[in-house]
Design a protein around this motif. Structure first.
Motif, PDB file in Angstrom:
ATOM      1  N   LYS A  46       0.853  -1.180   0.000  1.00 15.54           N
ATOM      2  CA  LYS A  46       0.000   0.000   0.000  1.00 15.54           C
ATOM      3  C   LYS A  46       0.897   1.241   0.000  1.00 15.54           C
ATOM      4  O   LYS A  46       1.791   1.370   0.835  1.00 15.54           O
ATOM      5  CB  LYS A  46      -0.921   0.009   1.215  1.00 15.54           C
ATOM      6  CG  LYS A  46      -1.973   1.103   1.144  1.00 15.54           C
ATOM      7  CD  LYS A  46      -3.004   0.946   2.223  1.00 15.54           C
ATOM      8  CE  LYS A  46      -4.107   0.106   1.642  1.00 15.54           C
ATOM      9  NZ  LYS A  46      -5.320   0.103   2.443  1.00 15.54           N
ATOM     10  N   THR A  52      -2.768   0.524  -4.020  1.00 10.55           N
ATOM     11  CA  THR A  52      -2.192  -0.784  -3.742  1.00 10.55           C
ATOM     12  C   THR A  52      -1.579  -1.356  -5.010  1.00 10.55           C
ATOM     13  O   THR A  52      -2.198  -1.347  -6.069  1.00 10.55           O
ATOM     14  CB  THR A  52      -3.290  -1.736  -3.211  1.00 10.55           C
ATOM     15  OG1 THR A  52      -3.888  -1.144  -2.070  1.00 10.55           O
ATOM     16  CG2 THR A  52      -2.715  -3.069  -2.826  1.00 10.55           C
ATOM     17  N   GLU A  89      -7.182  -6.392  -5.521  1.00 11.60           N
ATOM     18  CA  GLU A  89      -7.167  -5.017  -5.020  1.00 11.60           C
ATOM     19  C   GLU A  89      -6.046  -4.158  -5.609  1.00 11.60           C
ATOM     20  O   GLU A  89      -5.995  -2.956  -5.392  1.00 11.60           O
ATOM     21  CB  GLU A  89      -7.072  -5.015  -3.488  1.00 11.60           C
ATOM     22  CG  GLU A  89      -5.768  -5.557  -2.929  1.00 11.60           C
ATOM     23  CD  GLU A  89      -5.741  -7.063  -2.707  1.00 11.60           C
ATOM     24  OE1 GLU A  89      -4.961  -7.504  -1.847  1.00 11.60           O
ATOM     25  OE2 GLU A  89      -6.456  -7.814  -3.392  1.00 11.60           O
TER      26      GLU A  89
END
Length: 111
Positions: A46, A52, A89
């Protein structure tokens, strides 16, 4: 890489476009080391802004900078496989996060 990361002036834009194109050509031809954690899949990093990215490594020395306490195994993948293994993600990949730290946005390929 240094010139791309410095925030180019307008007169450098054509040269930087050529450098980016050459860099992406080499990136597409590459093979990369991916960290894998048993039972948890691939790790993500992150950024300070909340974005991310999944780390990729160009060589073992760069991977060792990332690896801690032997919790990661490695896999070697060609560029073509990256969109298939990208963490859901992740916005893309970060190449050698503790070295060059090159962030590239890549879209995940649906299985």
């Amino acid at each position: 890489m240094q010139k791309i990361g410095t925030g180019a002036k307008e007169e450098d834009s054509e040269e930087l476009a050529e450098l980016r194109e050459e860099m992406m050509t080499h990136f597409r031809e590459g093979r990369y080391i991916v960290a894998v954690q048993e039972g948890q899949g691939v790790p993500v990093l992150k950024q300070k802004n909340g974005d991310t990215y999944q780390p990729l490594f160009t060589d073992l020395a760069e991977f060792i900078k990332f690896k801690q306490k032997n919790e990661f195994k490695t896999a070697v993948v060609d560029f073509e496989a990256i969109p298939k293994i990208l963490a859901p993600e992740a916005l893309g990949v970060v190449v050698n996060p503790f070295g060059v730290n090159l962030q590239l946005q890549i879209k995940r390929e649906s299985a």
